[in-house]
Design a protein around this motif. Structure first.
Motif, PDB file in Angstrom:
ATOM      1  N   ARG A   1       0.758  -0.917   0.282  1.00 28.35           N
ATOM      2  CA  ARG A   1      -0.229   0.374   0.277  1.00 28.35           C
ATOM      3  C   ARG A   1       0.583   1.237  -0.134  1.00 28.35           C
ATOM      4  O   ARG A   1       0.727   1.989  -0.884  1.00 28.35           O
ATOM      5  CB  ARG A   1      -0.869   0.276   1.447  1.00 28.35           C
ATOM      6  CG  ARG A   1      -2.081   1.201   1.622  1.00 28.35           C
ATOM      7  CD  ARG A   1      -2.770   1.033   3.008  1.00 28.35           C
ATOM      8  NE  ARG A   1      -3.901   1.985   2.571  1.00 28.35           N
ATOM      9  CZ  ARG A   1      -3.819   2.733   4.230  1.00 28.35           C
ATOM     10  NH1 ARG A   1      -2.631   1.998   5.179  1.00 28.35           N
ATOM     11  NH2 ARG A   1      -4.499   3.506   4.115  1.00 28.35           N
ATOM     12  N   ASN A   2       1.468   0.930   0.854  1.00 31.73           N
ATOM     13  CA  ASN A   2       2.252   2.489   1.103  1.00 31.73           C
ATOM     14  C   ASN A   2       3.289   2.245  -0.133  1.00 31.73           C
ATOM     15  O   ASN A   2       3.654   3.016  -0.866  1.00 31.73           O
ATOM     16  CB  ASN A   2       3.394   2.291   2.199  1.00 31.73           C
ATOM     17  CG  ASN A   2       2.718   2.228   3.353  1.00 31.73           C
ATOM     18  OD1 ASN A   2       2.124   2.770   3.922  1.00 31.73           O
ATOM     19  ND2 ASN A   2       3.428   1.980   4.561  1.00 31.73           N
ATOM     20  N   LEU A   3       3.657   1.758  -0.961  1.00 31.21           N
ATOM     21  CA  LEU A   3       4.868   1.345  -2.133  1.00 31.21           C
ATOM     22  C   LEU A   3       3.952   1.925  -3.314  1.00 31.21           C
ATOM     23  O   LEU A   3       4.161   2.548  -4.258  1.00 31.21           O
ATOM     24  CB  LEU A   3       5.428   0.136  -2.576  1.00 31.21           C
ATOM     25  CG  LEU A   3       6.709   0.094  -2.110  1.00 31.21           C
ATOM     26  CD1 LEU A   3       6.388  -1.638  -2.315  1.00 31.21           C
ATOM     27  CD2 LEU A   3       7.982   0.375  -2.508  1.00 31.21           C
ATOM     28  N   VAL A   4       3.175   1.402  -3.613  1.00 29.90           N
ATOM     29  CA  VAL A   4       2.206   1.572  -4.514  1.00 29.90           C
ATOM     30  C   VAL A   4       1.960   3.700  -4.999  1.00 29.90           C
ATOM     31  O   VAL A   4       1.365   4.229  -5.442  1.00 29.90           O
ATOM     32  CB  VAL A   4       0.803   1.438  -5.055  1.00 29.90           C
ATOM     33  CG1 VAL A   4      -0.246   1.585  -3.689  1.00 29.90           C
ATOM     34  CG2 VAL A   4       0.674   1.482  -6.225  1.00 29.90           C
ATOM     35  N   THR A   5       1.340   4.165  -3.173  1.00 29.99           N
ATOM     36  CA  THR A   5       0.757   5.496  -2.845  1.00 29.99           C
ATOM     37  C   THR A   5       2.412   6.542  -3.332  1.00 29.99           C
ATOM     38  O   THR A   5       2.565   7.205  -4.421  1.00 29.99           O
ATOM     39  CB  THR A   5       1.585   6.012  -1.723  1.00 29.99           C
ATOM     40  OG1 THR A   5      -0.061   5.463  -1.360  1.00 29.99           O
ATOM     41  CG2 THR A   5       1.255   7.397  -1.465  1.00 29.99           C
ATOM     42  N   VAL A   6       3.822   5.314  -3.295  1.00 26.57           N
ATOM     43  CA  VAL A   6       5.862   6.370  -2.855  1.00 26.57           C
ATOM     44  C   VAL A   6       5.138   6.333  -4.539  1.00 26.57           C
ATOM     45  O   VAL A   6       5.733   7.541  -5.814  1.00 26.57           O
ATOM     46  CB  VAL A   6       6.626   5.725  -2.470  1.00 26.57           C
ATOM     47  CG1 VAL A   6       7.663   6.087  -2.856  1.00 26.57           C
ATOM     48  CG2 VAL A   6       6.028   5.935  -0.936  1.00 26.57           C
ATOM     49  N   ALA A   7       5.440   4.788  -6.068  1.00 28.02           N
ATOM     50  CA  ALA A   7       5.479   5.301  -7.182  1.00 28.02           C
ATOM     51  C   ALA A   7       4.353   6.224  -7.494  1.00 28.02           C
ATOM     52  O   ALA A   7       5.334   6.404  -8.488  1.00 28.02           O
ATOM     53  CB  ALA A   7       4.343   3.578  -7.589  1.00 28.02           C
ATOM     54  N   ASP A   8       3.555   6.747  -6.639  1.00 23.66           N
ATOM     55  CA  ASP A   8       2.376   8.153  -7.810  1.00 23.66           C
ATOM     56  C   ASP A   8       2.967   8.740  -7.358  1.00 23.66           C
ATOM     57  O   ASP A   8       3.144   9.717  -8.292  1.00 23.66           O
ATOM     58  CB  ASP A   8       0.920   7.709  -7.351  1.00 23.66           C
ATOM     59  CG  ASP A   8       0.231   9.038  -7.458  1.00 23.66           C
ATOM     60  OD1 ASP A   8      -0.111   8.831  -8.895  1.00 23.66           O
ATOM     61  OD2 ASP A   8      -0.465   9.696  -7.063  1.00 23.66           O
ATOM     62  N   LEU A   9       3.539   9.195  -6.231  1.00 22.72           N
ATOM     63  CA  LEU A   9       4.708  10.586  -6.429  1.00 22.72           C
ATOM     64  C   LEU A   9       5.928  10.553  -7.033  1.00 22.72           C
ATOM     65  O   LEU A   9       6.134  11.998  -7.421  1.00 22.72           O
ATOM     66  CB  LEU A   9       4.961  10.671  -4.459  1.00 22.72           C
ATOM     67  CG  LEU A   9       3.139  10.902  -3.915  1.00 22.72           C
ATOM     68  CD1 LEU A   9       3.965  10.529  -2.518  1.00 22.72           C
ATOM     69  CD2 LEU A   9       2.344  11.606  -3.631  1.00 22.72           C
TER      70      LEU A   9
END
Length: 541
Positions: free
Chosen positions: A488-496
């Motif tokens: 969940r955190n990785l996909v947020t960071v990827a988007d950013l």
């Protein structure tokens, strides 16, 4: 671990432990680590810590070198703030018992200082070639001796607690009241109340398929801060190391640049050497140039890796100069005296993060961020070697001093709503997490890596949006696990990262985009905000 503390520190590396140890003895501190306390990136740092320690060096020289490395994007006031506090930070470590390598000379500072790329003087203090390990071990030992510090392993932060998570209506502006934390041993989530919370979770380089970082570098603090309403800055600047071992059993073993310094060459599988046609310095070109060249050849030919070959040198010379690499690679069935090493570039450092000021404060009252998860303005568009541990020490100290000065005026920890699992079930398809993790990291590597294009970034954005929807649905229906939280955190960071890269229409420092190969005239940070208006500018007191 209790359900209430004065200060909750999320992360147990140099930044987090510096905060804990600098706070006064009467302050109750809880430090949580999602694995072992020593699992973070600090323990892996080989080089050292940059600081002005000898009379022949100067503050202005260290500042100048950092500004040059940062490609015009460093905040000069932040750089001066950090560099001027370098000696104090080192002396603090010495007083705590870090056994820095002594100098053989009788004059000077008394410790051996090395020089690394980008530095114009010898200013890197170190503990042989394992500085991070020594710093981590010493800080952990001091924390274990402190009766006010409770250091807890195998606990993962789920989300930060803000006003909307409280039992009753909260008066006044939004603030951080603690965090929901998953106990990996029991699977239970509980709310931990705190007057102040410090994010010290490290970087996000595991968002890429190949990374030099430990498994836990999944951008947790950046994602936690973003979901709580904090701005993030400069997420497009991701530093890559050119040569990481490509082997199914080796996750993150770096092959030192010293091999190339002693004559190792880079070749394609056909044996063709490619660096001389890309840069006149060939294999001795700067790290970012070599990384881009390898990436270009891999994409051009559809390769999984290239080769690093030193086998043309005398075997005794190789084993004598690189005994650790020789022994480690023999375990993987590679004899470097006889055959080349398969290598790929690897994501190494996250230069962006949660926007903070000189006290390490974020946009959310009561929340601080230190270390690699923070955007302080120190690194600009490219981190200079050995400034990262210095940043951890300086801002860890700054955060602790600001918290200590205002702790008595902070409100008592509020009552938080318990974690609600009444509408979720155990997953019978955890393979979805594994598949999404692999797909995300591969998409980031292929489309948002060392060399970027607008088309690749837009393609990545579509895939990340789709994965984000799937992960959000999964998160809402099943009981959480540590792997799911990291995904969940990785996909947020990827988007950013992708959004930041799309916004920067120039090539600068670590961000190279083929559509805009030149550096633009104006210099500005890429700041993304989850709220309508920024609350505080970076670098302000």
């Amino acid at each position: 671990m209790g359900d209430e503390t004065d200060v909750l520190v999320i992360g147990s590396g140099a930044a987090g432990l510096t905060v804990a140890l600098t706070l006064p003895a009467h302050v109750r501190v809880t430090v949580i680590s999602k694995g072992r306390l020593s699992d973070g990136s600090t323990n892996w740092a080989q080089g050292g810590i940059a600081a002005v320690l000898e009379e022949t060096d100067s503050i202005d020289s260290h500042i100048h070198d950092t500004l040059v490395a940062g490609a015009g994007l460093c905040h000069e006031d932040t750089v001066r703030f950090v560099v001027e506090r370098g000696r104090r930070a080192i002396e603090g470590l010495i007083s705590r018992g870090v056994p820095f390598t002594a100098s053989e000379r009788e004059d000077g500072y008394g410790y051996h200082l090395t020089r690394e790329g980008g530095h114009s003087h010898r200013r890197i203090i170190h503990v042989a070639d394992a500085t991070g390990k020594a710093v981590q071990k010493t800080l952990q030992e001091r924390a274990a001796e402190a009766p006010n510090i409770d250091a807890v392993e195998r606990h993962v932060a789920v989300d930060l607690v803000t006003n909307r998570h409280l039992e009753g209506a909260a008066a006044g502006p939004d603030r951080c009241h603690g965090a929901y934390v998953l106990d990996r041993t029991t699977g239970r989530v509980r709310a931990v109340r705190a007057k102040a919370v410090v994010l010290a979770t490290g970087g996000a380089s595991r968002v890429y398929m190949y990374s030099s970082n430990p498994d836990g570098a999944t951008g947790d603090g950046i994602a936690l801060g973003w979901r709580a309403g904090c701005r993030v800055g400069n997420m497009e600047f991701n530093q890559f190391h050119p040569t990481c071992l490509y082997h199914p059993e080796a996750k993150n073993f770096l092959i030192t640049e010293a091999l190339r310094g002693e004559g190792a060459i880079l070749t394609l599988p056909s044996g063709e050497r490619f660096m001389p046609r890309i840069d006149p310095r060939a294999e001795l070109a700067p790290r970012d140039v070599v990384a881009r060249a390898i990436d270009h050849e891999m994409k051009r030919l559809g390769l999984d890796h290239v080769l690093l070959d030193i086998s043309h040198k005398d075997p005794d010379f190789i084993v004598g100069h690189f005994p650790n690499i020789y022994r480690r690679l023999r375990r993987f069935g590679i004899d470097i005296t006889e055959r080349p090493i398969p290598v790929v570039p690897a994501a190494h450092y996250t230069c962006g993060g949660v926007v903070t000021d000189f006290h390490a404060r974020t946009d959310l009252t009561g929340l601080y961020a230190v270390g690699e998860c923070a955007h302080t303005g120190l690194h600009g568009a490219n981190r200079m070697a050995s400034n990262s541990l210095l940043e951890c020490l300086v801002f860890g100290t700054a955060a602790a001093e600001h918290i200590a000065a205002g702790l008595d005026r902070m409100p008592a920890p509020a009552a938080i709503r318990p974690w609600d699992e009444s509408r979720v079930t155990n997953s019978d398809e955890e393979v979805v997490v594994t598949h999404n993790w692999s797909e995300l990291r591969r998409a980031m590597w292929n489309y948002v890596g060392i060399v970027r294009t607008q088309r690749r970034l837009e393609r990545a954005k579509r895939r990340i949006d789709m994965l984000a929807d799937e992960i959000d649905e999964y998160y809402g229906n099943f009981r959480i696990t540590a792997d799911l939280l990291e995904l969940r955190n990785l996909v947020t960071v990827a988007d950013l990262i992708v959004r930041s890269a799309l916004a920067r229409r120039e090539s600068r420092g670590l961000h190279y985009i083929a559509d805009f190969p030149e550096r633009a005239g104006d210099t500005r940070d890429t700041i993304l905000s989850p709220t309508a208006a920024p609350l505080r500018a970076a670098g302000t007191a």
